[in-house]
Write a protein that holds these residues in place. Structure first.
Motif, PDB file in Angstrom:
ATOM      1  N   PHE A 166      41.234  52.098 -21.267  1.00 13.08           N
ATOM      2  CA  PHE A 166      39.934  52.535 -20.638  1.00 13.08           C
ATOM      3  C   PHE A 166      38.685  51.476 -20.926  1.00 13.08           C
ATOM      4  O   PHE A 166      38.943  50.478 -21.780  1.00 13.08           O
ATOM      5  N   GLN A 168      32.631  56.313 -19.859  1.00 11.02           N
ATOM      6  CA  GLN A 168      33.888  55.676 -19.483  1.00 11.02           C
ATOM      7  C   GLN A 168      33.571  55.446 -18.020  1.00 11.02           C
ATOM      8  O   GLN A 168      33.263  56.458 -17.179  1.00 11.02           O
ATOM      9  N   LYS A 187      38.705  46.663 -15.169  1.00 13.93           N
ATOM     10  CA  LYS A 187      40.079  46.669 -15.403  1.00 13.93           C
ATOM     11  C   LYS A 187      40.891  45.605 -14.987  1.00 13.93           C
ATOM     12  O   LYS A 187      41.122  45.423 -13.613  1.00 13.93           O
ATOM     13  N   SER A 189      41.860  58.655 -26.489  1.00 16.33           N
ATOM     14  CA  SER A 189      40.361  58.867 -26.129  1.00 16.33           C
ATOM     15  C   SER A 189      39.251  57.720 -26.576  1.00 16.33           C
ATOM     16  O   SER A 189      40.022  56.930 -27.309  1.00 16.33           O
ATOM     17  N   LYS A 196      39.646  54.265 -16.257  1.00 15.61           N
ATOM     18  CA  LYS A 196      40.532  54.858 -17.147  1.00 15.61           C
ATOM     19  C   LYS A 196      42.119  54.353 -16.597  1.00 15.61           C
ATOM     20  O   LYS A 196      42.232  54.306 -15.473  1.00 15.61           O
TER      21      LYS A 196
END
Lengths: 113, 115
Positions: free
Chosen positions: B47, B54, A100, B65, B57
């Motif tokens: 995500f 997954q 991320k 989604s 997020k």
């Protein structure tokens, strides 16, 4: 709550001079920082990165400096070339490997011939 | 080695419709991340998928989604489209698993316009 900030939206420099792009962050958990370059109609391209255990990383004309105490990093481009004209994004990642990325809003660099 | 590919490149939808975007990562890459880029917010993480699960997020509503297939290809779905969903949607892939930082390679993006 913007965790990565690029406070200047644009920068214009002359060819051959130094370009300095700045980035500030607020999250102390960030341990890896990256710079990406983006041309219109293309995805961002990785430029250079630095781990929090270092304070400088150099790759050719590009050098990234990290000041952890100030939570500040900068990208130096020397000498600047017209082909460097693009939007530059600073990004950060936490916890040594998270995919991320938290991006700044970008800065448009224009290098004039 | 082929780069990250995204289809379609451009899409126009109307409010209330749903949309599915596709991403094929670089061969051998198992992690696929999705980002939304808008002029006001920059790039925001949606995500990340790794080995069909997954793993991370971002802060987006449940209308957004995704999924990942066994060949690492990924799809992103947005239901009940809103005008504010107009953006460039970027997909990025990387090669390795958690614990080691990996450079992410971005595709060219899908430009979604919601009318």
């Amino acid at each position: 709550d913007q965790q990565v900030k690029q406070n200047s939206p644009s920068l214009s420099v002359q060819e051959g001079r130094i370009s300095i792009l700045n980035c500030d962050y607020t999250n102390s958990m960030f341990d890896y920082f990256l710079w990406y370059k983006k041309y219109p109609a293309e995805g961002p391209t990785f430029l250079i990165s630095i781990s929090s255990i270092k304070d400088k990383n150099e790759d050719g004309r590009f050098t990234v400096f990290l000041n952890k105490s100030a939570k500040h990093l900068s990208l130096h481009i020397v000498p600047s070339q017209p082909g460097d004209s693009a939007v530059y994004f600073c990004a950060a990642s936490a916890q040594g490997g998270s995919e991320k990325l938290v991006f700044g809003k970008g800065m448009k660099l224009t290098v004039n011939p | 080695k082929a780069g990250v590919t995204q289809t379609p490149r451009y899409l126009i939808k109307t409010r209330g419709q749903q949309v599915t975007l596709s991403c094929s990562p670089i061969s051998g890459h198992r992690s696929v991340s999705w980002y939304q880029q808008t002029p006001g917010q920059g790039l925001q993480f949606l995500f990340e998928y790794f080995s069909e699960t997954q793993r991370n997020k971002g802060n987006f509503p449940g209308r957004f989604s995704g999924r990942q297939f066994s060949n690492s290809r990924s799809e992103m779905n947005v239901s009940t489209l809103e005008l504010g969903d107009s953006a460039l949607y970027l997909c990025a892939s990387s090669s390795m698993g958690r614990g080691l930082y990996n450079e992410q390679f971005f595709g060219p993006g899908t430009r979604l316009t919601v009318l």
